[in-house]
Write an enzyme that holds these catalytic residues in place. Sequence first.
Site, PDB file in Angstrom:
ATOM      1  N   SER A  14       0.869  -1.193   0.000  1.00 54.36           N
ATOM      2  CA  SER A  14       0.000   0.000   0.000  1.00 54.36           C
ATOM      3  C   SER A  14       0.893   1.226   0.000  1.00 54.36           C
ATOM      4  CB  SER A  14      -0.854  -0.008   1.277  1.00 54.36           C
ATOM      5  OG  SER A  14      -1.458   1.250   1.487  1.00 54.36           O
ATOM      6  N   TYR A  68      -1.442  -0.728  10.523  1.00 60.46           N
ATOM      7  CA  TYR A  68      -1.589  -0.986   9.087  1.00 60.46           C
ATOM      8  C   TYR A  68      -0.321  -0.561   8.357  1.00 60.46           C
ATOM      9  CZ  TYR A  68      -3.674  -1.074   4.400  1.00 60.46           C
ATOM     10  OH  TYR A  68      -3.947  -1.357   3.082  1.00 60.46           O
TER      11      TYR A  68
END
Length: 258
Positions: free
Chosen positions: A136, A148
């Site tokens: 990401s 995350y």
Amino acid sequence: MSNLNGRVIVVTGGARGQGREEAEQLAAQGASVVVADVIEPEHELPDRVAFRRHDVTSPDDWNTLAEALKSEYGAVFGLVNNAGIVGSRGRAGRLEDITLDDWNRLLQVNTTGCFLGIQTLSRLMTGGGSIVNISSIAGAGAHFSAGYGVSKWALRGLSRIASMELGPRGIRVNTILPGYIHTPMQNQTPQHFIDAHLSLIPLGRIGAPKDVAPVVAFLMSDESAWISGVDIPVDGGAIGHVGLRVISDAMTVATNGA
Ligand code: NAD
């Protein structure tokens, strides 16, 4: 269009979202695709796409999948480590407030799940192969949501190590860094989060699964035969300016007025 005829490719988290689109595009190019997910596919899968219920955090599930693939196909060519979760948002996602459970779960699914997949399925890549890890833009900077972001940074590191170790066996390992992509993962996303992303994107729109899947297909094809160990952002240009767009925008406003 590349030719993936005869290639067996596993896509984790392929029941919906980006993984679903990747599975469909790989199959459309001739691959035999196995979608491995904890949820059932939302719609019927097309030809050449099979489904297996599979939790990427479970070593037993990986071993069972590997045994099934070995007996059905003999060898595996590709693995798309696409399954992922976002964890809690708001204050609960911040470094100061994230719980240890949340932190551990993010690393377990987003990083350890990929490690297990690489370790287990690379053993079946006896004729060479390609592994694509879906990180990401959160793995490229100080992104909101500590757990995350760290899980996606760690995945980039894992990819580099895997590319070095598996290269001599003809297995390529690359990483895709999607920007904001409209998928079910973002169903609860507040508008201010989307607007903040949009303000970073020179190409002026958020992404769709169709923006990412062709890059996965390219990395599974012989057209990328000498590409390994790289990170490819698919983000509309969001991280290319490393945040400096605010300066450009401020200069534009100062010159032209708001
Ligand atoms: P999604 O939530 O729509 O799809 C994720 C899939 O992963 C789901 O089908 C889910 O069931 C599956 N999954 C979750 N935990 C699993 C587990 N333990 N075992 C097996 N499957 C599991 O999200 P998406 O947007 O399609 O995300 C795909 C990947 O892209 C993820 O790794 C995500 O972190 C990454 N990503 C998404 C965005 C975005 O804006 N959507 C941006 C950057 C990166």
